[in-house]
Scaffold this motif. Sequence first.
Motif, mmCIF file in Angstrom:
data_model
loop_
_atom_site.group_PDB
_atom_site.id
_atom_site.type_symbol
_atom_site.label_atom_id
_atom_site.label_comp_id
_atom_site.label_asym_id
_atom_site.label_seq_id
_atom_site.Cartn_x
_atom_site.Cartn_y
_atom_site.Cartn_z
ATOM 1 N N ASP A 136 0.813 -1.213 0.000
ATOM 2 C CA ASP A 136 0.000 0.000 0.000
ATOM 3 C C ASP A 136 0.849 1.266 0.000
ATOM 4 O OD1 ASP A 136 0.834 -0.873 2.530
ATOM 5 O OD2 ASP A 136 -0.790 0.177 3.562
ATOM 6 N N ARG A 137 2.180 1.117 0.089
ATOM 7 C CA ARG A 137 3.077 2.273 0.138
ATOM 8 C C ARG A 137 3.866 2.454 -1.166
ATOM 9 N NH1 ARG A 137 4.355 3.244 5.603
ATOM 10 N NH2 ARG A 137 5.530 5.053 4.855
ATOM 11 N N PHE A 138 3.592 1.668 -2.193
ATOM 12 C CA PHE A 138 4.459 1.663 -3.366
ATOM 13 C C PHE A 138 3.745 1.928 -4.680
ATOM 14 C CE2 PHE A 138 7.203 -0.540 -0.366
ATOM 15 C CZ PHE A 138 8.442 0.029 -0.665
ATOM 16 N N ASN A 139 2.510 2.388 -4.639
ATOM 17 C CA ASN A 139 1.775 2.565 -5.881
ATOM 18 C C ASN A 139 2.432 3.589 -6.802
ATOM 19 O OD1 ASN A 139 -0.826 4.058 -7.364
ATOM 20 N ND2 ASN A 139 -0.865 1.826 -7.356
ATOM 21 N N GLU A 140 2.881 4.707 -6.246
ATOM 22 C CA GLU A 140 3.494 5.760 -7.065
ATOM 23 C C GLU A 140 4.767 5.263 -7.738
ATOM 24 O OE1 GLU A 140 5.270 10.308 -6.567
ATOM 25 O OE2 GLU A 140 3.959 9.475 -5.017
ATOM 26 N N LEU A 141 5.621 4.586 -6.975
ATOM 27 C CA LEU A 141 6.870 4.078 -7.539
ATOM 28 C C LEU A 141 6.583 3.005 -8.588
ATOM 29 C CD1 LEU A 141 9.941 3.873 -7.662
ATOM 30 C CD2 LEU A 141 9.850 2.329 -5.674
ATOM 31 N N ALA A 142 5.665 2.092 -8.302
ATOM 32 C CA ALA A 142 5.345 1.024 -9.247
ATOM 33 C C ALA A 142 4.812 1.584 -10.557
ATOM 34 C CB ALA A 142 4.335 0.063 -8.623
ATOM 35 N N ASN A 143 3.970 2.591 -10.470
ATOM 36 C CA ASN A 143 3.440 3.203 -11.691
ATOM 37 C C ASN A 143 4.531 3.893 -12.490
ATOM 38 O OD1 ASN A 143 0.566 2.670 -11.889
ATOM 39 N ND2 ASN A 143 0.339 3.828 -10.000
ATOM 40 N N ALA A 144 5.489 4.506 -11.800
ATOM 41 C CA ALA A 144 6.599 5.156 -12.499
ATOM 42 C C ALA A 144 7.477 4.120 -13.206
ATOM 43 C CB ALA A 144 7.430 5.971 -11.507
ATOM 44 N N ILE A 145 7.742 2.992 -12.531
ATOM 45 C CA ILE A 145 8.589 1.950 -13.112
ATOM 46 C C ILE A 145 7.941 1.340 -14.349
ATOM 47 C CG2 ILE A 145 9.533 -0.369 -12.700
ATOM 48 C CD1 ILE A 145 9.861 0.473 -9.742
ATOM 49 N N THR A 146 6.624 1.198 -14.322
ATOM 50 C CA THR A 146 5.917 0.472 -15.393
ATOM 51 C C THR A 146 5.178 1.393 -16.358
ATOM 52 O OG1 THR A 146 3.948 0.190 -13.987
ATOM 53 C CG2 THR A 146 5.647 -1.530 -13.877
ATOM 54 N N ALA A 147 5.512 2.668 -16.342
ATOM 55 C CA ALA A 147 4.845 3.610 -17.253
ATOM 56 C C ALA A 147 5.024 3.161 -18.703
ATOM 57 C CB ALA A 147 5.412 5.011 -17.060
ATOM 58 N N ASN A 148 3.955 3.201 -19.465
ATOM 59 C CA ASN A 148 3.957 2.849 -20.897
ATOM 60 C C ASN A 148 4.306 1.384 -21.158
ATOM 61 O OD1 ASN A 148 3.436 5.624 -21.599
ATOM 62 N ND2 ASN A 148 5.622 6.043 -21.264
ATOM 63 N N VAL A 149 4.102 0.530 -20.146
ATOM 64 C CA VAL A 149 4.346 -0.906 -20.292
ATOM 65 C C VAL A 149 3.008 -1.624 -20.294
ATOM 66 C CG1 VAL A 149 5.356 -2.946 -19.196
ATOM 67 C CG2 VAL A 149 6.615 -0.790 -19.190
ATOM 68 N N ASN A 150 2.868 -2.626 -21.158
ATOM 69 C CA ASN A 150 1.617 -3.377 -21.219
ATOM 70 C C ASN A 150 1.325 -4.072 -19.893
ATOM 71 O OD1 ASN A 150 1.124 -2.708 -23.916
ATOM 72 N ND2 ASN A 150 2.256 -4.487 -24.684
ATOM 73 N N PRO A 151 0.070 -4.040 -19.451
ATOM 74 C CA PRO A 151 -0.288 -4.688 -18.174
ATOM 75 C C PRO A 151 -0.034 -6.191 -18.220
ATOM 76 C CG PRO A 151 -2.025 -3.193 -18.895
ATOM 77 C CD PRO A 151 -1.078 -3.333 -20.051
ATOM 78 N N GLY A 152 0.484 -6.724 -17.122
ATOM 79 C CA GLY A 152 0.721 -8.158 -17.033
ATOM 80 C C GLY A 152 2.191 -8.488 -16.886
ATOM 81 N N TYR A 153 2.641 -9.517 -17.607
ATOM 82 C CA TYR A 153 4.016 -9.988 -17.484
ATOM 83 C C TYR A 153 5.032 -8.862 -17.710
ATOM 84 C CZ TYR A 153 8.158 -12.927 -18.036
ATOM 85 O OH TYR A 153 9.404 -13.486 -17.873
ATOM 86 N N SER A 154 4.780 -8.032 -18.691
ATOM 87 C CA SER A 154 5.732 -6.963 -19.015
ATOM 88 C C SER A 154 5.918 -6.008 -17.840
ATOM 89 C CB SER A 154 5.267 -6.202 -20.254
ATOM 90 O OG SER A 154 5.310 -7.035 -21.397
ATOM 91 N N GLN A 155 4.876 -5.769 -17.064
ATOM 92 C CA GLN A 155 5.010 -4.915 -15.884
ATOM 93 C C GLN A 155 5.945 -5.557 -14.861
ATOM 94 O OE1 GLN A 155 0.709 -4.569 -15.056
ATOM 95 N NE2 GLN A 155 1.009 -2.355 -15.073
ATOM 96 N N VAL A 156 5.768 -6.859 -14.625
ATOM 97 C CA VAL A 156 6.614 -7.536 -13.645
ATOM 98 C C VAL A 156 8.058 -7.598 -14.139
ATOM 99 C CG1 VAL A 156 6.852 -9.555 -12.173
ATOM 100 C CG2 VAL A 156 4.593 -8.925 -13.031
ATOM 101 N N PHE A 157 8.247 -7.814 -15.428
ATOM 102 C CA PHE A 157 9.594 -7.811 -15.993
ATOM 103 C C PHE A 157 10.259 -6.445 -15.796
ATOM 104 C CE2 PHE A 157 12.569 -7.113 -19.509
ATOM 105 C CZ PHE A 157 13.394 -8.217 -19.367
ATOM 106 N N ALA A 158 9.496 -5.360 -15.983
ATOM 107 C CA ALA A 158 10.038 -4.016 -15.770
ATOM 108 C C ALA A 158 10.445 -3.822 -14.310
ATOM 109 C CB ALA A 158 9.012 -2.965 -16.188
ATOM 110 N N ILE A 159 9.643 -4.373 -13.389
ATOM 111 C CA ILE A 159 9.973 -4.290 -11.965
ATOM 112 C C ILE A 159 11.250 -5.071 -11.673
ATOM 113 C CG2 ILE A 159 9.220 -5.098 -9.682
ATOM 114 C CD1 ILE A 159 6.341 -4.326 -10.571
ATOM 115 N N GLU A 160 11.365 -6.274 -12.232
ATOM 116 C CA GLU A 160 12.570 -7.088 -12.037
ATOM 117 C C GLU A 160 13.809 -6.360 -12.551
ATOM 118 O OE1 GLU A 160 13.634 -11.707 -12.987
ATOM 119 O OE2 GLU A 160 13.184 -10.414 -14.713
#
Length: 262
Positions: free
Chosen positions: A112-136
């Motif tokens: 609940d404390r990481f929504n802003e950072l997660a959205n910044a990391i995954t900006a313009n990335v397709n929802p799903g696997y690609s988002q997790v890959f961007a996080i990794e």
Amino acid sequence: MWLRVSCKLAFNIELSTPFVLMLRPRSGEEQWIERDEFKIAPNVPITEFTDHYGNLCQRLVAPKGNFSIHTTSDVKTSEFVDVDFDAPFVEIKNLPNDILCYLLPSRYCESDRFNELANAITANVNPGYSQVFAIEEWLRTNISYIPGSSEYPISAIEVNYKLSGVCRDLAHLGIALCRSLSIPARMVVGYLHNLYPMDMHAWFEAFVGGRWYTFDATQTGIKGGYVSVGYGLDAADVAIFNQFGPVAHSLQQSVSVIQIKN
């Protein structure tokens, strides 16, 4: 590939004390257990149960004095982890009931404390696997993996502040970032072939495209050789042993992973 994985623990115990162990891998979609040994010395009664994550747990009372546990398993597992950039985000209304718990904040993963950072990391990335890959990839680039640098689990917030940690710490932050995007994520503990330095290992899995996928920011490429032992919300659920009562003095903890056949 076929791997022989083993773990030996030895303690000096001042007073008879209960243990709950999590040291036996189980067969599943990603691995098959052909042979399994579980030895304790001195011999005491031991019972096994399955916890609410499906992990095999062993319960015993260790006597005063020296006490040892030695487990060995022959496991068939994949040489490569599965990758699918087309695996889509699964809407919460379509998630299986037993997956829902992996959306929630937990002790070490304050999603609940990481929504802003997660959205910044995954900006313009397709929802799903690609988002997790961007996080990794973000974890691999921004958080230093330093084996042996942390004796106790720390939370995702602390890892993000320190910008460094051991394998379980990077997994905690990855899990928190995924959950903040409503992607179910869970901690896994087990073995990894060719890990250096050799020890028990931790990584995380994310549920996209209707199944779990492996992610590990401490490693590069898509190499496999993972053997899962325990799953949970975070490190609190996947300790290879919990000991209750006076502190048991650790004399040895050794881990081995060798390839025995292709």
